[in-house]
Design an enzyme around this catalytic site. Structure first.
Site, PDB file in Angstrom:
ATOM      1  N   HIS A 295       0.791  -1.239   0.000  1.00  0.00           N
ATOM      2  CA  HIS A 295       0.000   0.000   0.000  1.00  0.00           C
ATOM      3  C   HIS A 295       0.820   1.284   0.000  1.00  0.00           C
ATOM      4  O   HIS A 295       0.254   2.367  -0.127  1.00  0.00           O
ATOM      5  CB  HIS A 295      -0.955   0.032   1.201  1.00  0.00           C
ATOM      6  CG  HIS A 295      -0.266   0.295   2.516  1.00  0.00           C
ATOM      7  ND1 HIS A 295       0.234  -0.708   3.288  1.00  0.00           N
ATOM      8  CD2 HIS A 295       0.013   1.456   3.168  1.00  0.00           C
ATOM      9  CE1 HIS A 295       0.786  -0.180   4.380  1.00  0.00           C
ATOM     10  NE2 HIS A 295       0.674   1.138   4.330  1.00  0.00           N
TER      11      HIS A 295
HETATM   12  C1  UD1 Z   1      -1.969   5.781   5.439  1.00  0.00           C
HETATM   13  C2  UD1 Z   1      -0.679   6.312   6.085  1.00  0.00           C
HETATM   14  C3  UD1 Z   1       0.382   5.232   6.075  1.00  0.00           C
HETATM   15  C4  UD1 Z   1      -0.129   3.953   6.703  1.00  0.00           C
HETATM   16  C5  UD1 Z   1      -1.455   3.535   6.056  1.00  0.00           C
HETATM   17  C6  UD1 Z   1      -2.018   2.365   6.802  1.00  0.00           C
HETATM   18  C7  UD1 Z   1      -0.217   8.708   5.789  1.00  0.00           C
HETATM   19  C8  UD1 Z   1       0.561   9.712   5.024  1.00  0.00           C
HETATM   20  N1  UD1 Z   1      -0.153   7.449   5.326  1.00  0.00           N
HETATM   21  O1  UD1 Z   1      -1.658   5.490   4.096  1.00  0.00           O
HETATM   22  O2  UD1 Z   1       1.504   5.674   6.837  1.00  0.00           O
HETATM   23  O3  UD1 Z   1       0.828   2.935   6.514  1.00  0.00           O
HETATM   24  O4  UD1 Z   1      -2.382   4.627   6.136  1.00  0.00           O
HETATM   25  O5  UD1 Z   1      -2.938   1.660   6.052  1.00  0.00           O
HETATM   26  O6  UD1 Z   1      -0.849   9.040   6.759  1.00  0.00           O
HETATM   27  N2  UD1 Z   1      -8.917   5.008   0.833  1.00  0.00           N
HETATM   28  C9  UD1 Z   1     -10.171   4.468   0.692  1.00  0.00           C
HETATM   29  N3  UD1 Z   1     -10.852   4.145   1.834  1.00  0.00           N
HETATM   30  C10 UD1 Z   1     -10.360   4.344   3.076  1.00  0.00           C
HETATM   31  C11 UD1 Z   1      -9.078   4.899   3.200  1.00  0.00           C
HETATM   32  C12 UD1 Z   1      -8.372   5.222   2.064  1.00  0.00           C
HETATM   33  O7  UD1 Z   1     -10.671   4.267  -0.401  1.00  0.00           O
HETATM   34  O8  UD1 Z   1     -11.041   4.014   4.063  1.00  0.00           O
HETATM   35  C13 UD1 Z   1      -8.155   5.315  -0.397  1.00  0.00           C
HETATM   36  C14 UD1 Z   1      -8.392   6.736  -0.917  1.00  0.00           C
HETATM   37  O9  UD1 Z   1      -8.367   6.674  -2.304  1.00  0.00           O
HETATM   38  C15 UD1 Z   1      -7.182   7.473  -0.408  1.00  0.00           C
HETATM   39  C16 UD1 Z   1      -6.092   6.407  -0.463  1.00  0.00           C
HETATM   40  O10 UD1 Z   1      -6.757   5.194  -0.127  1.00  0.00           O
HETATM   41  O11 UD1 Z   1      -6.856   8.583  -1.188  1.00  0.00           O
HETATM   42  C17 UD1 Z   1      -4.950   6.651   0.490  1.00  0.00           C
HETATM   43  O12 UD1 Z   1      -5.432   6.825   1.829  1.00  0.00           O
HETATM   44  P1  UD1 Z   1      -4.543   7.657   2.898  1.00  0.00           P
HETATM   45  O13 UD1 Z   1      -5.153   7.532   4.218  1.00  0.00           O
HETATM   46  O14 UD1 Z   1      -4.283   9.024   2.368  1.00  0.00           O
HETATM   47  O15 UD1 Z   1      -3.165   6.919   2.846  1.00  0.00           O
HETATM   48  P2  UD1 Z   1      -2.812   5.384   3.030  1.00  0.00           P
HETATM   49  O16 UD1 Z   1      -2.167   4.902   1.794  1.00  0.00           O
HETATM   50  O17 UD1 Z   1      -3.979   4.644   3.546  1.00  0.00           O
HETATM   51  N1  UDP Z   2      -4.284  -5.564   8.659  1.00  0.00           N
HETATM   52  C1  UDP Z   2      -5.593  -6.042   8.730  1.00  0.00           C
HETATM   53  N2  UDP Z   2      -6.221  -6.350   7.571  1.00  0.00           N
HETATM   54  C2  UDP Z   2      -5.642  -6.236   6.348  1.00  0.00           C
HETATM   55  C3  UDP Z   2      -4.304  -5.761   6.286  1.00  0.00           C
HETATM   56  C4  UDP Z   2      -3.663  -5.411   7.461  1.00  0.00           C
HETATM   57  O1  UDP Z   2      -6.143  -6.185   9.827  1.00  0.00           O
HETATM   58  O2  UDP Z   2      -6.288  -6.542   5.340  1.00  0.00           O
HETATM   59  C5  UDP Z   2      -3.593  -5.193   9.904  1.00  0.00           C
HETATM   60  C6  UDP Z   2      -2.286  -5.895  10.131  1.00  0.00           C
HETATM   61  O3  UDP Z   2      -2.498  -7.147  10.777  1.00  0.00           O
HETATM   62  C7  UDP Z   2      -1.544  -4.897  11.013  1.00  0.00           C
HETATM   63  C8  UDP Z   2      -2.028  -3.553  10.499  1.00  0.00           C
HETATM   64  O4  UDP Z   2      -3.253  -3.821   9.802  1.00  0.00           O
HETATM   65  O5  UDP Z   2      -1.918  -5.043  12.366  1.00  0.00           O
HETATM   66  C9  UDP Z   2      -1.030  -2.947   9.564  1.00  0.00           C
HETATM   67  O6  UDP Z   2      -1.616  -1.852   8.933  1.00  0.00           O
HETATM   68  P1  UDP Z   2      -1.157  -1.316   7.506  1.00  0.00           P
HETATM   69  O7  UDP Z   2      -0.407  -2.350   6.780  1.00  0.00           O
HETATM   70  O8  UDP Z   2      -2.381  -0.755   6.867  1.00  0.00           O
HETATM   71  O9  UDP Z   2      -0.257  -0.063   7.898  1.00  0.00           O
HETATM   72  P2  UDP Z   2       1.247   0.134   8.385  1.00  0.00           P
HETATM   73  O10 UDP Z   2       1.504  -0.801   9.503  1.00  0.00           O
HETATM   74  O11 UDP Z   2       2.131  -0.081   7.212  1.00  0.00           O
HETATM   75  O12 UDP Z   2       1.301   1.560   8.800  1.00  0.00           O
END
Ligand code: UD1
Ligand code: UDP
Length: 382
Positions: A219
């Site tokens: 992601h």
């Molecule tokens: C964010 C965090 C990242 C973390 C990740 C965990 C920042 C800069 N990034 O990244 O550090 O590892 O969360 O998962 O804070 N979207 C949906 N539905 C949702 C959420 C997001 O469709 O419920 C889509 C949207 O198109 C959005 C994109 O995902 O623009 C990115 O979401 P965003 O929260 O900005 O960043 P993540 O990649 O999720």
């Molecule tokens: N996770 C989850 N479902 C998923 C993918 C991840 O419950 O489909 C959990 C995973 O077990 C871990 C956390 O989400 O506890 C990690 O989050 P993510 O990978 O979104 O973010 P990051 O840790 O890179 O910030």
């Protein structure tokens, strides 16, 4: 009563917050009052609500419903709204997790109005400032009063930036308390690991057997937003299924899902979608995820949390990033940094297929980080 305001927003923060809320409920309910703000950074039910239900976290007292936007717009809106809550609630501490935009917004809002910051998962560094998370975590650490650090490497990173790890109380943002307390995510694994097998059916519903699949999550923006990198990672997954005969399970983050549907070259898209042994599935619940981790042969990921969870479950790890904050995993020989390099990913999987038993010494604590954090906050309220 110590009053804390906890800010969550992204999936991993909700999961981490579960451990602290549980510790408060079980052991400190007469001493700590917690108010949870959800920024709404993640909002799909399977990125947010599912975790509140499954992990027994109290529903957020306040949901700011900020949603997705550019970094500046999203963070600015969060700062504005978090500030309002802090001015009303006047907590003793704001509690922030990790390195997302929700973390940074909480840190800026609180520091300007002199509310002491507790940063959980402090001290981690990738030494790559092109990652938004690296900026967020550095800024949050430097504004914090109490820093809770999961690993010995985190402590060294802070010392390198001039933090003293031997300061004596009273602490402030100019005289910070730094504590090596283990990883709060480990608290959850210890608590939920047994339960996962009883409460989920995912192995059966996907027709998986122990050790017959690779679990993948992707992601990071530098992977999803670079067609070249995403293509290499997806090609590697296809190769691994076609030639190494391991099934692939990919719970897709919505960011990745959208990009696969819109941007993947047609031939690669068809190769991926037509393969019955590659399971592209929506994000799974936490219990389902740890069930998949526990039973996988290997984990391929660019996630921070999933890297650590692979290690907890003694699974080989291939990191689809140029570096990691969790360097202990690599140093102990349990993981390989393969970046988004197709050949390197494939070679790493082959290597672990042939490697004997790996070593997983404990580097993430004793599963009681949350209790330690609660006691320390009570001891050092300012
Ligand atoms: C964010 C965090 C990242 C973390 C990740 C965990 C920042 C800069 N990034 O990244 O550090 O590892 O969360 O998962 O804070 N979207 C949906 N539905 C949702 C959420 C997001 O469709 O419920 C889509 C949207 O198109 C959005 C994109 O995902 O623009 C990115 O979401 P965003 O929260 O900005 O960043 P993540 O990649 O999720
Ligand atoms: N996770 C989850 N479902 C998923 C993918 C991840 O419950 O489909 C959990 C995973 O077990 C871990 C956390 O989400 O506890 C990690 O989050 P993510 O990978 O979104 O973010 P990051 O840790 O890179 O910030």
């Amino acid at each position: 009563m110590l009053k804390i305001v906890t800010v969550v927003g992204a999936r991993p923060q909700i999961i981490k917050a579960a451990a602290l809320s549980r510790a408060i409920r079980n052991s400190f309910s007469d001493q700590i009052e917690e108010i949870i703000i959800h920024t709404g950074q993640h909002y799909d039910a399977n990125m947010s609500q599912v975790f509140f239900e499954e992990l027994g976290i109290p529903n957020p007292h306040i949901n700011l419903n900020i949603g997705s936007a550019s970094h500046g717009k999203q963070t600015a809106q969060m700062i504005q709204e978090i500030e309002k809550v802090l001015l009303t609630e006047k907590p003793d501490f704001i509690v922030l997790y990790g390195d997302t935009n929700s973390t940074l917004a909480g840190a800026i809002a609180a520091s300007k109005i002199h509310i002491p910051i507790v940063h959980i998962e402090a001290g981690l560094r990738s030494f790559n400032k092109s990652m938004p998370e690296e900026i967020n975590r550095i800024m949050c650490d430097h504004a914090s009063t109490l820093l809770f650090v999961p690993t010995a490497t985190g402590i060294k990173n802070l010392e390198r930036e001039g933090f003293s790890t031997t300061n004596k109380a009273p602490y402030s943002s100019d005289h910070q308390g730094v504590f090596h307390c283990g990883d709060i995510m480990f608290d959850n694994l210890v608590h939920f690991s047994e339960m996962a097998g009883q409460k989920t059916d995912i192995m059966h519903s996907l027709h998986l057997q122990e050790n017959d699949f690779v679990l993948c999550t992707i992601h990071r923006d530098n992977n999803t937003d670079s067609p070249e990198r995403l293509n290499q990672i997806i090609s590697a997954m296809c190769y691994i299924e076609e030639n190494l005969h391991l099934k692939i399970v990919i719970p897709l983050h919505p960011r990745t899902s959208k990009i696969i549907e819109s941007n993947l070259p047609e031939d690669l898209y068809n190769r991926l979608k037509s393969n019955k042994n590659i399971h592209l599935i929506p994000p799974v619940s936490y219990l389902e995820m740890i069930m998949l981790e526990k039973n996988s042969f290997l984990v391929l990921t660019d996630s921070g949390g999933v890297q650590k969870e692979a290690y907890f479950f003694k699974k080989p790890l291939v990191v689809a990033r140029p570096e990691t904050e969790w360097v202990e995993i690599i140093e102990n020989g349990a993981g390989i940094i393969a970046d988004a390099d197709e050949l390197k990913i494939i070679e790493s999987v082959k290597y672990f297929s042939e490697a004997g038993e790996l070593d997983f010494p404990n580097v993430f604590g004793n599963g009681h980080a949350a209790e330690f954090i609660c006691r320390t906050m009570l001891e050092h309220r300012t």
